[in-house]
Motif scaffolding. Sequence first.
Motif, PDB file in Angstrom:
ATOM      1  N   ALA A  12      17.383   6.417   5.499  1.00 41.91           N
ATOM      2  CA  ALA A  12      16.353   5.573   6.105  1.00 41.91           C
ATOM      3  C   ALA A  12      16.436   5.567   7.630  1.00 41.91           C
ATOM      4  N   VAL A  13      17.633   5.316   8.160  1.00 43.41           N
ATOM      5  CA  VAL A  13      17.776   5.227   9.615  1.00 43.41           C
ATOM      6  C   VAL A  13      17.439   6.558  10.274  1.00 43.41           C
ATOM      7  N   VAL A  42      11.578  -2.634   9.511  1.00 46.61           N
ATOM      8  CA  VAL A  42      11.042  -2.983  10.829  1.00 46.61           C
ATOM      9  C   VAL A  42      12.077  -3.732  11.653  1.00 46.61           C
ATOM     10  N   ALA A  43      12.812  -4.644  11.007  1.00 46.16           N
ATOM     11  CA  ALA A  43      13.841  -5.395  11.719  1.00 46.16           C
ATOM     12  C   ALA A  43      14.975  -4.483  12.169  1.00 46.16           C
ATOM     13  N   THR A  44      15.366  -3.537  11.316  1.00 47.84           N
ATOM     14  CA  THR A  44      16.418  -2.587  11.689  1.00 47.84           C
ATOM     15  C   THR A  44      15.986  -1.739  12.879  1.00 47.84           C
ATOM     16  N   ALA A  45      14.740  -1.278  12.845  1.00 48.26           N
ATOM     17  CA  ALA A  45      14.234  -0.475  13.956  1.00 48.26           C
ATOM     18  C   ALA A  45      14.193  -1.283  15.248  1.00 48.26           C
ATOM     19  N   GLY A  85       6.246   6.134   5.292  1.00 51.71           N
ATOM     20  CA  GLY A  85       6.772   7.393   4.791  1.00 51.71           C
ATOM     21  C   GLY A  85       8.079   7.239   4.043  1.00 51.71           C
ATOM     22  N   LEU A  86       8.933   6.323   4.485  1.00 52.58           N
ATOM     23  CA  LEU A  86      10.214   6.123   3.820  1.00 52.58           C
ATOM     24  C   LEU A  86      10.072   5.391   2.492  1.00 52.58           C
ATOM     25  N   ALA A  87       9.109   4.477   2.398  1.00 53.82           N
ATOM     26  CA  ALA A  87       8.968   3.674   1.187  1.00 53.82           C
ATOM     27  C   ALA A  87       8.108   4.335   0.124  1.00 53.82           C
ATOM     28  N   LEU A  88       7.226   5.229   0.520  1.00 53.20           N
ATOM     29  CA  LEU A  88       6.243   5.791  -0.406  1.00 53.20           C
ATOM     30  C   LEU A  88       6.858   6.551  -1.581  1.00 53.20           C
ATOM     31  N   PRO A  89       7.879   7.395  -1.396  1.00 54.10           N
ATOM     32  CA  PRO A  89       8.419   8.131  -2.548  1.00 54.10           C
ATOM     33  C   PRO A  89       8.901   7.222  -3.674  1.00 54.10           C
TER      34      PRO A  89
END
Length: 264
Positions: A112-113, A201-204, A137-141
């Motif tokens: 993810a990161v 979003v918080a991590t980013a 893009g990360l969550a879609l799969p």
Amino acid sequence: MKHRMVLRLLPALVLLLVAVAGPLLAPQPVDQPVTIPYGPTGMDGALLGGDQLGRDVLSRLLHGGRDLVISSLVVAALVTGIAAVLGVAGALRPAFGRVVERTADVFMLLPAVLGILLITLSWPQGGRLALVVAAVGLALPYAVRFMAAAAAPVVATGYVEAAVAGGERMWHLIFRDVLPNLRATVLALFGLRFVSAVYVVATAAFLQIGPQPPAADWALMIRENSPGLVLNPWAVLAPSIAIGLLAMSVNLAAGAFSPKAERT
């Protein structure tokens, strides 16, 4: 049953409302010092004390949730909508479904990161839009695989098979025959994707990808004020608790829409 659902939904609705309307409730200017750096609680009218520049922690807390909530809602809506269409289409057309699932499997291998960094840093000027694209893009799969598995039993029912044999168009099959029978699943997926988007979003933001200082953002508040944790712990604890409560309350609300919850 209805009272139980209301109790599950109420905390999430209250927190979302406070996060969105927070700037209207802020008692102090969000960008002006009102006390000494890391001032204690109650000093000069700052209920939660001051941050690293002496700005009111409570006011910045009330300002810092709106962009996070809006971005997470956009991500959750996009992921849920796209995954619902692709997942059901894959269940209706097995050949297409195998392509979608293999593609999803490949993207699941991306950490993810690392995915956030690759997309946001290569995006022209970066910013909030790049962060939303990365989160989608990360969550879609994962969401596509989830919806494909949920749609498979519905696609196998007699009325859907009759509609397929009758030559109904793909869009009619998806939106009129299959998805109406997956309303609870779609709503539960939306809630889960919202929680996931909050963390992404918080991590980013914590990594300073997206919102930049001096913007009021919960994750940025944690990063900026961590050196003064001993002096004024609320500058770090308040946004941390806000993120945790938001994720937990929305997850609880999502559980109210699960098929199992509807039967109880």
